[in-house]
Enzyme design. Structure first.
Site, PDB file in Angstrom:
ATOM      1  N   LYS A 123      -7.908 -77.906  33.722  1.00  0.00           N
ATOM      2  CA  LYS A 123      -7.703 -79.337  33.495  1.00  0.00           C
ATOM      3  C   LYS A 123      -6.242 -79.644  33.177  1.00  0.00           C
ATOM      4  O   LYS A 123      -5.638 -80.556  33.753  1.00  0.00           O
ATOM      5  CB  LYS A 123      -8.582 -79.791  32.327  1.00  0.00           C
ATOM      6  CG  LYS A 123      -8.194 -81.133  31.699  1.00  0.00           C
ATOM      7  CD  LYS A 123      -8.969 -81.358  30.420  1.00  0.00           C
ATOM      8  CE  LYS A 123      -8.569 -82.635  29.707  1.00  0.00           C
ATOM      9  NZ  LYS A 123      -7.186 -82.624  29.155  1.00  0.00           N
ATOM     10  N   ASN A 124      -5.660 -78.894  32.251  1.00  0.00           N
ATOM     11  CA  ASN A 124      -4.311 -79.205  31.793  1.00  0.00           C
ATOM     12  C   ASN A 124      -3.241 -78.860  32.820  1.00  0.00           C
ATOM     13  O   ASN A 124      -2.101 -79.298  32.675  1.00  0.00           O
ATOM     14  CB  ASN A 124      -4.024 -78.483  30.476  1.00  0.00           C
ATOM     15  CG  ASN A 124      -4.840 -79.042  29.321  1.00  0.00           C
ATOM     16  OD1 ASN A 124      -5.252 -80.199  29.351  1.00  0.00           O
ATOM     17  ND2 ASN A 124      -5.101 -78.226  28.321  1.00  0.00           N
TER      18      ASN A 124
ATOM     19  N   CYS B 248      -8.149 -88.441  23.559  1.00  0.00           N
ATOM     20  CA  CYS B 248      -8.848 -88.092  22.321  1.00  0.00           C
ATOM     21  C   CYS B 248      -8.069 -88.588  21.113  1.00  0.00           C
ATOM     22  O   CYS B 248      -6.842 -88.515  21.062  1.00  0.00           O
ATOM     23  CB  CYS B 248      -9.024 -86.577  22.226  1.00  0.00           C
ATOM     24  SG  CYS B 248     -10.243 -85.920  23.383  1.00  0.00           S
TER      25      CYS B 248
ATOM     26  N   ARG C 259       0.212 -88.364  18.144  1.00  0.00           N
ATOM     27  CA  ARG C 259       0.584 -87.982  19.506  1.00  0.00           C
ATOM     28  C   ARG C 259       1.586 -88.959  20.128  1.00  0.00           C
ATOM     29  O   ARG C 259       1.336 -89.548  21.177  1.00  0.00           O
ATOM     30  CB  ARG C 259      -0.661 -87.874  20.393  1.00  0.00           C
ATOM     31  CG  ARG C 259      -1.746 -87.024  19.817  1.00  0.00           C
ATOM     32  CD  ARG C 259      -2.949 -86.933  20.712  1.00  0.00           C
ATOM     33  NE  ARG C 259      -2.757 -85.927  21.726  1.00  0.00           N
ATOM     34  CZ  ARG C 259      -3.627 -85.690  22.702  1.00  0.00           C
ATOM     35  NH1 ARG C 259      -4.726 -86.401  22.789  1.00  0.00           N
ATOM     36  NH2 ARG C 259      -3.411 -84.747  23.592  1.00  0.00           N
TER      37      ARG C 259
ATOM     38  N   ASP D  59      -6.138 -76.483  21.249  1.00  0.00           N
ATOM     39  CA  ASP D  59      -7.347 -76.910  21.947  1.00  0.00           C
ATOM     40  C   ASP D  59      -8.556 -76.015  21.649  1.00  0.00           C
ATOM     41  O   ASP D  59      -9.689 -76.400  21.948  1.00  0.00           O
ATOM     42  CB  ASP D  59      -7.112 -76.944  23.459  1.00  0.00           C
ATOM     43  CG  ASP D  59      -6.385 -78.205  23.899  1.00  0.00           C
ATOM     44  OD1 ASP D  59      -6.182 -79.094  23.056  1.00  0.00           O
ATOM     45  OD2 ASP D  59      -6.020 -78.296  25.084  1.00  0.00           O
TER      46      ASP D  59
ATOM     47  N   ARG E 137     -14.849 -85.009  29.866  1.00  0.00           N
ATOM     48  CA  ARG E 137     -13.434 -85.152  30.199  1.00  0.00           C
ATOM     49  C   ARG E 137     -12.796 -83.809  30.538  1.00  0.00           C
ATOM     50  O   ARG E 137     -11.808 -83.763  31.280  1.00  0.00           O
ATOM     51  CB  ARG E 137     -12.667 -85.782  29.028  1.00  0.00           C
ATOM     52  CG  ARG E 137     -12.908 -87.284  28.839  1.00  0.00           C
ATOM     53  CD  ARG E 137     -11.946 -87.869  27.804  1.00  0.00           C
ATOM     54  NE  ARG E 137     -10.588 -87.495  28.133  1.00  0.00           N
ATOM     55  CZ  ARG E 137      -9.753 -86.891  27.287  1.00  0.00           C
ATOM     56  NH1 ARG E 137     -10.152 -86.584  26.065  1.00  0.00           N
ATOM     57  NH2 ARG E 137      -8.529 -86.579  27.663  1.00  0.00           N
TER      58      ARG E 137
END
Length: 417
Positions: free
Chosen positions: A22-23, A116, A121, A306, A398
């Site tokens: 995903k990242n 999220c 952030r 994560d 997600r």
């Protein structure tokens, strides 16, 4: 509304293939704007964040399709520069489009990103890097207007090795005039994947995976085909699940080197782990309760933030007291309070969670607070003596293509409701 139902205390056994990262794929999708034509990426996970990024690209005039893990992005008719607020609110990675849009179109309109809720952030490092390359920013009512007549190479030194800011700087610099030096940049495996992808498009990048990256700007990039590597966070989640359930699980497709720190922690917790580097295979066997552990999250090659929530769930069933300190996101202990609903004995001391392990956990009902916190609750359900239900699973979708499918293939009694 979606929910996951779990009947706990089923040991996990077997082999599971790991979805694409995903990242890694999200910045690659943003990079597709830098080339005129059709970009193809294989082994792409069918997750909500990918679909959201496809929606953004389509709003900019691209044609996108994702079928059986093959993503195509056709930019031939793309000319837009405004990112719709509805998508920005769903995912933080939308800000990665700033660099490519400024490089290709000289302007961009966006909003402060969502995703999220795990801390402040801020995107100040993103804006700093792009300003160094020649961009100007104007803010009004939460909207960000960006302009750049021509991006030019510059020296960028980050005060913190932010993954997203490093990616944005690279994406903007690959077609900027001259050479860009990026210092104190992030070293995560996803940065290296992005640089390999951009190199396939014709970019000239040196130092990927190191704290200093040099980018020599080229006049244009070209469409490319690329095979996406495995998702290290997904692999770490399944290995932690096996450790919690006295399992014997082999994960296939993730790069073992990228999981060095989580594997080290799992071995300290008592897991027997064997690795086949060339086959990208990691096997974990656990015939006892995990032992206690102390860990601290940090930028790569440190322990990934994560996986903090997931390993907190593992620590909640350990024999003894564990201490987990979070240094990346200040609000990432939302899962700690919810794990207490499953009988976990966890207290927080500032940025440290202290877990006094107990086994088995009790069945619980809770809503996923975020992507990784939701996965942690699912793992708690696997170690609970009874039926648990996790709600608000849109967060989990997600980042995990099908958590129930994968864990179910290993013997978990789990299903979507």
């Amino acid at each position: 509304m979606s929910a996951i139902q779990i009947q706990g205390l089923r040991p996990l056994k077997g082999t599971v293939g790991i979805q694409g990262s995903k990242n890694a794929v999200l910045p690659m999708m943003a990079a597709s704007l830098l080339a005129d034509g059709v970009t193809v990426i294989r082994h792409v996970p069918e997750i909500e964040d990918v679909f959201s990024m496809m929606g953004i690209l389509e709003s900019l005039g691209c044609k996108c399709s994702l079928e059986k893990g093959v993503l195509t992005v056709d930019t031939k008719a793309s000319s837009g520069h405004r990112i719709p607020e509805e998508y920005v609110g769903k995912m933080r990675s939308s800000c990665l489009l700033l660099g490519p849009l400024l490089a290709e179109r000289g302007e961009a309109v966006t909003y402060y990103p969502g995703g999220c809720v795990i801390g402040k952030r801020p995107i100040d490092l993103h804006l700093y890097a792009l300003k160094r390359l020649g961009a100007s920013f104007f803010e009004a009512g939460g909207m960000i207007l960006a302009r750049a007549d021509r991006l030019r190479g510059a020296r960028i030194r980050f005060s913190y090795p932010s993954v997203g800011a490093t990616e944005n700087a690279i994406l903007a610099a690959v077609t900027a005039e001259g050479e860009t030096e990026i210092e104190n940049c992030a070293r995560e495996p996803e940065i290296m994947e992005l640089c390999r992808f951009l190199a396939a498009m014709g970019a000239r990048i040196r130092g990927a995976g190191k704290s200093r990256i040099a980018v020599e700007g080229v006049r244009r990039l070209y469409p490319a085909e690329f095979f996406l590597g495995g998702d290290r966070i997904c692999a770490g989640t399944y290995l932690a699940a096996a450790a919690m359930t006295a399992g014997d699980v082999t994960v296939m497709g993730a790069e073992p080197e990228d999981l060095r720190e989580p594997v080290y922690i799992l071995r300290r917790m008592g897991a027997d782990i064997s690795i086949k580097e060339r086959e990208k295979e990691i096997r974990l066997r656990m015939d006892q309760r995990p032992g206690p552990v102390s860990l601290c999250t940090g930028p790569y090659p440190g322990f990934p933030t994560d996986l903090q929530s997931v390993f907190l769930a593992a620590a909640s069933v350990a024999c003894g007291e564990s201490r987990i300190t979070e240094t990346v996101f200040e609000a990432r202990f939302a899962a700690a309070a919810l794990l207490r609903q499953f009988g976990a004995r966890i207290r927080t001391e500032g940025q440290t969670a202290v877990a006094l392990g107990t086994y088995p956990l009790r069945p619980g009902i809770a809503d996923a607070p975020d992507l990784r916190g939701g996965a942690a609750l699912v793992l708690a359900g696997l170690a609970a003596d009874g039926l648990s239900i996790i709600g608000s699973c849109r967060h989990i979708r997600r980042g995990y293509e099908d958590l129930c499918r994968d864990l179910g293939s290993l013997g978990a009694e789990i299903c979507w409701l």
